[in-house]
Scaffold this active site. Structure first.
Site, PDB file in Angstrom:
ATOM      1  N   GLY B 178       7.785   5.423   5.024  1.00 31.28           N
ATOM      2  CA  GLY B 178       7.720   7.312   5.836  1.00 31.28           C
ATOM      3  C   GLY B 178       6.417   7.603   5.028  1.00 31.28           C
ATOM      4  N   GLY B 179       5.394   6.430   3.822  1.00 25.31           N
ATOM      5  CA  GLY B 179       4.721   7.274   3.493  1.00 25.31           C
ATOM      6  C   GLY B 179       4.013   7.979   3.877  1.00 25.31           C
ATOM      7  N   GLU B 180       3.550   7.925   5.816  1.00 22.32           N
ATOM      8  CA  GLU B 180       2.597   9.003   6.080  1.00 22.32           C
ATOM      9  C   GLU B 180       3.983  10.103   6.483  1.00 22.32           C
ATOM     10  OE1 GLU B 180       2.387   5.573   6.356  1.00 22.32           O
ATOM     11  OE2 GLU B 180       0.950   5.885   5.326  1.00 22.32           O
ATOM     12  N   TRP B 228       8.166  -1.701   2.467  1.00 24.20           N
ATOM     13  CA  TRP B 228       8.113  -2.204   3.623  1.00 24.20           C
ATOM     14  C   TRP B 228       8.104  -3.236   3.793  1.00 24.20           C
ATOM     15  CZ3 TRP B 228       3.868  -3.357   5.813  1.00 24.20           C
ATOM     16  CH2 TRP B 228       2.414  -2.361   5.236  1.00 24.20           C
ATOM     17  N   ASN B 246       2.260   3.815  -0.395  1.00 20.03           N
ATOM     18  CA  ASN B 246       1.210   4.438  -1.552  1.00 20.03           C
ATOM     19  C   ASN B 246       1.848   5.545  -2.024  1.00 20.03           C
ATOM     20  OD1 ASN B 246       0.722   4.510   2.248  1.00 20.03           O
ATOM     21  ND2 ASN B 246       0.839   7.012   1.132  1.00 20.03           N
ATOM     22  N   ASP B 289      -4.952   4.059   0.687  1.00 23.23           N
ATOM     23  CA  ASP B 289      -3.729   3.781   1.668  1.00 23.23           C
ATOM     24  C   ASP B 289      -2.929   2.136   1.107  1.00 23.23           C
ATOM     25  OD1 ASP B 289      -1.205   4.220   2.983  1.00 23.23           O
ATOM     26  OD2 ASP B 289      -2.898   3.977   4.865  1.00 23.23           O
ATOM     27  N   ASP B 291      -1.194   0.437  -0.651  1.00 22.57           N
ATOM     28  CA  ASP B 291       0.590  -0.202  -0.530  1.00 22.57           C
ATOM     29  C   ASP B 291       0.430  -1.310  -1.281  1.00 22.57           C
ATOM     30  OD1 ASP B 291       2.111   1.614   1.830  1.00 22.57           O
ATOM     31  OD2 ASP B 291       0.038   1.230   2.782  1.00 22.57           O
ATOM     32  N   ARG B 316      -3.315  -5.583  -2.164  1.00 20.97           N
ATOM     33  CA  ARG B 316      -3.833  -5.074  -0.697  1.00 20.97           C
ATOM     34  C   ARG B 316      -5.552  -4.462  -1.259  1.00 20.97           C
ATOM     35  NH1 ARG B 316      -1.614  -0.783   3.646  1.00 20.97           N
ATOM     36  NH2 ARG B 316      -3.334   0.468   4.437  1.00 20.97           N
ATOM     37  N   ASN B 371      -2.406  -7.184   3.316  1.00 20.00           N
ATOM     38  CA  ASN B 371      -0.838  -6.573   3.774  1.00 20.00           C
ATOM     39  C   ASN B 371       0.441  -7.264   3.633  1.00 20.00           C
ATOM     40  OD1 ASN B 371      -0.384  -3.959   4.119  1.00 20.00           O
ATOM     41  ND2 ASN B 371      -1.819  -3.280   5.807  1.00 20.00           N
TER      42      ASN B 371
END
Lengths: 257, 538
Positions: B178-180, B228, B246, B289, B291, B316, B371
């Site tokens: 839910g980082g966004e 995640w 992030n 972003d 992560d 990343r 990633n």
């Protein structure tokens, strides 16, 4: 996470929310289209591409869209996604959805090309006649398969980009279209235009208009040129004639078939 | 077929999980073993015979969409998730199903990037799955019936679970996505028998918790730090290691002054209490972003002459790190791809940042140098293998974002910038069957690093990018895929291509595994909507 997009909530404030919510296909305020472009770039372009054709057979420039012939249906898909596919539910607020719909309907590249000022009819005459464009290119059922098919070039390229490619073809040639030359182990030379490539193979439209797939490890030579085989029309056509040609090309929106 | 332990009580004991490396016929955790090296001791398939691999079976997904799951294999049974939250129990030799569980939760979950689920954990006779509506479900491995269902977080606020849980003793450890969406992330452990929460570690500290001095005001309340990708575990230290996501909002650091702990970090937690033992932050005050939800790989190997417990992490942000996993001490860090956001790392591993002027390109781009695609480490070659994105750049644009509960909270955006005018941009997550951007814009690689120096030993260059994880085996075969839909076997020592199979111009977005059943070594991989299992020709 790994999202492909960005937000959006702030865009609402500047998106002309006061405009009525009427659902008249084809009538979209310029401000909405512009605001929608920002939402699209942030949320949609990573999958659907800047062209709108980035997801498999889904082409957002089609009209009507098979699953979204009305603006309400398109909004519902944006809000709810399409279960079982890669299309997630975005759950934007109503103003974001409205401008996004406006952009998808009216702002994708075919409409974003800027004004072409020349004569479409004169442009067509040049294209089919003195310009000798059909020697390489094809529009609907006319012309050669060797160069990129231009039947819907007005959807995918802006007028400025088409103008550039007339005077400096190599500058704005898409990398996928770079001319290639292969020499097989038995010495056969194949030249053409690249259609697709991966680590081990490459698929080509030959200069003779044939589909050829090559396995790279079977080649003796393999070259990709950054120089287009198309001549510059800078000195072959007057600026007015160039404008006419651009106007014609911008008018090519595909057959809808 | 032979199923060891069936009906004899708990089939996967803690002891078996602790010694998973000793039963390479099975694949017992997301990355295979607690050290998360995605390395197998199996060696029936070897460089000399890998060309004799043949397809034994495939499984077609019931749904389409990016399939990022890594299966488990337990004594001949494969347990696998497919989107959104189905669980399948499959005969690992024939591909036929024993049972299928379909989660009945709500469908109005909020996920940034598709209805993904990356897999299961197993303990006793129970498999565990996180759900898109942020529940944790325990399912009887014998019949596919749910045993318990615990709400982990409130999905209406943007929480979800896509990560495969990790079981340590009788605890099921899981984290939230839910980082966004402006969540406040956490990692939590649940009693495997009852589903009751045992401990919780907040990846974003409250003002009363250590690390809160890296936040200003109440930005911590929506600070992100999602989880995640599954972490790892060291029984000798009783520490579990997780990479964190992030900070929120993603692209506008001005809305969250400070280093924003414990985002973009690896955290070492006591597995019994969830207490933080140490942390290491890779990208403080992130604006890209990036992560740090890559797999933390645990390696026991000499370091500068002395035996050492190491943690290796290909981030990343484009740097490869080696840490002392007992203390978190920084030992080595080096870019594994071309980067321009930092000129290097200081003595403590903190980046020396070189932010690019507004409107100009940053390398790597938003998707980073790697990633969620699993790396691998082979103790035989001593090499660390990274699925990498090379030459991808982005222009980042921060914007003020207003937080609204349950809505995306991004703080601006970015665009991927092709280096060639008019070139197509490679899609971030999933591509179609034609590569129109070409390698002039971006390509992927398998990079083999010497972790002692961070230097490349070899590179296997692909024409397109890769989202595929990597598997290595004790016979020095490396398996990996890519976006083109090839499944490839390389020589882990040299990077030479040994074998490949075309799985149909779809994308491989998860990692291969290997297992043995009825005396045969299998290797399986998911490409597009198909899981394919290979073994040597009879």
């Amino acid at each position: 996470m790994m999202p492909a997009y960005a937000l959006v909530s702030i865009l609402v404030l500047s998106a002309g929310v006061a405009v009525s919510g009427q659902d008249h296909a084809g009538t979209y305020a310029d401000a909405d289209v512009t605001a929608g472009a920002r939402v699209y770039t942030a949320l949609c372009a990573s999958c659907h591409g800047t062209s709108g054709a980035g997801v498999g057979v889904v082409d957002l420039r089609r009209s009507p869209l098979p699953r979204a012939s009305t603006d309400a249906a398109l909004a519902a898909i944006i809000n709810n996604g399409i279960p079982g596919t890669g299309m997630p539910a975005f759950r934007l607020d109503a103003a974001d959805v409205r401008v996004l719909v406006a952009f998808i309907r009216a702002g994708l590249p075919d409409a974003a090309g800027g004004a072409a000022t020349g004569s479409i009819e004169r442009g067509r005459a040049i294209f089919e006649g003195r310009g000798q464009c059909l020697e390489c290119h094809r529009v609907q059922e006319k012309g050669s398969y060797a160069g990129p098919d231009l039947t819907d070039i007005g959807r995918t390229r802006a007028a400025t980009s088409i103008q550039q490619s007339l005077v400096n073809p190599s500058l704005v040639m898409r990398p996928i279209n770079r001319p290639v030359r292969a020499v097989t182990r038995n010495g056969r030379v194949i030249t053409g235009r690249r259609l697709n490539e991966d680590t081990y193979t490459v698929q080509i439209m030959t200069d003779q208009g044939r589909l050829v797939s090559l396995v790279k490890e079977e080649l003796r030579e393999w070259d990709v040129s950054e120089t287009s085989t198309m001549p510059s029309y800078r000195d072959r056509l007057t600026p007015d004639e160039q404008n006419d040609l651009v106007a014609y090309l911008v008018s090519l929106k595909g057959t809808g078939l | 077929m032979l199923i060891v332990g069936r009906g004899l009580g708990a089939q996967i004991t803690s002891d078996r999980l602790l010694h998973a490396v000793d039963e390479p016929q099975n694949w017992l955790t997301y990355s295979g073993t607690y050290s998360a090296a995605r390395y197998s001791a199996l060696r029936q398939i070897e460089p000399a015979n890998v060309r004799n691999l043949e397809l034994k079976w495939i499984l077609q997904a019931q749904v389409s969409g990016s399939w990022e799951a890594s299966p488990l294999v337990v004594d001949g049974v494969m347990y696998l998730t497919e989107r959104p939250n189905d669980v399948l129990a499959i005969d690992a030799r024939t591909g036929r199903l024993f049972w299928m569980y379909t989660y009945a939760g709500p469908t109005d979950y909020k996920v940034c990037c598709g209805a993904n689920n990356r897999g299961l954990a197993i303990a006793g006779d129970t498999v565990f799955m996180g759900t898109l509506d942020a529940h944790l479900v325990a399912i009887d491995a014998r019949n596919g019936r749910a045993v318990w269902n615990t709400a982990v977080a409130d999905y209406s606020k943007g929480y979800s679970i896509t990560v495969a849980p990790l079981v340590v003793r009788n605890k099921v450890i899981v984290g939230v996505g839910g980082g966004e969406y402006g969540i406040r992330g956490f990692i939590a452990a649940y009693d495997a028998t009852t589903g009751k929460e045992v401990w919780r570690f907040n990846t974003i500290p409250s003002p009363e918790e250590p690390g809160s001095d890296t936040w200003t005001g109440d930005a911590w309340k929506r600070g992100g730090g999602s989880i995640w990708v599954t972490g790892s575990y060291d029984p000798s230290l009783n520490l579990t290691y997780w990479g964190t996501g992030n900070p929120g909002p993603d692209f506008n650091p001005a809305q969250r002054p400070g280093d924003n702990l414990y985002t973009n970090s690896v955290v070492a937690l006591d597995a019994d209490s969830g207490m933080l033992r140490w942390h290491f932050q890779f990208t403080p005050h992130d604006r890209y972003d990036w992560d740090s939800t890559q797999v933390p790989v645990l390696v026991d190997a000499p370091w500068q002459g002395a035996p050492a417990k190491l943690l290796m992490f290909a981030n990343r942000n484009g740097f490869f790190y080696v840490l002392d996993r007992a203390t978190g001490r920084f030992l080595l860090g080096k870019p594994f791809i071309d980067v321009n956001w930092a000129s290097g790392l200081d003595a403590n591993g903190r980046p020396v940042e070189t932010p690019q002027p507004e409107g100009t390109t940053t390398r790597p781009g938003q998707q980073g140098g790697t990633n969620w695609y699993s790396p691998s480490y082979s103790p035989r070659t001593g090499l660390f293998y990274i699925p990498a994105w090379e030459n991808v750049a982005g222009v980042f644009k921060p914007q003020e974002s207003e937080y609204r509960e349950g809505s995306t909270f991004m703080g601006g955006g970015y665009r991927t910038t092709p280096p060639v005018p008019e070139a197509a941009v490679p899609p971030n997550i999933r591509r179609g069957p034609i590569n129109t951007w070409t390698d002039a814009v971006a390509h992927g690689s398998v990079i083999a690093l010497d972790p002692r120096t961070g230097e490349r030993k070899w590179t296997f260059r692909m024409y397109d990018l890769t989202n595929s994880g990597i598997l290595t085996t004790a016979s020095d075969v490396l398996f990996t895929g890519g976006r083109e839909g090839y499944f490839q076997a390389l020589d882990a020592r040299t990077g030479a291509l040994l074998w490949k199979s075309n799985l149909g111009s779809a994308q491989i977005s998860s990692a291969p595994i290997t297992y043995e059943v009825a005396g045969k070594q299998f290797v399986s991989v998911i490409c597009g909507n198909v899981l394919a299992a290979y073994a040597l020709r009879d």
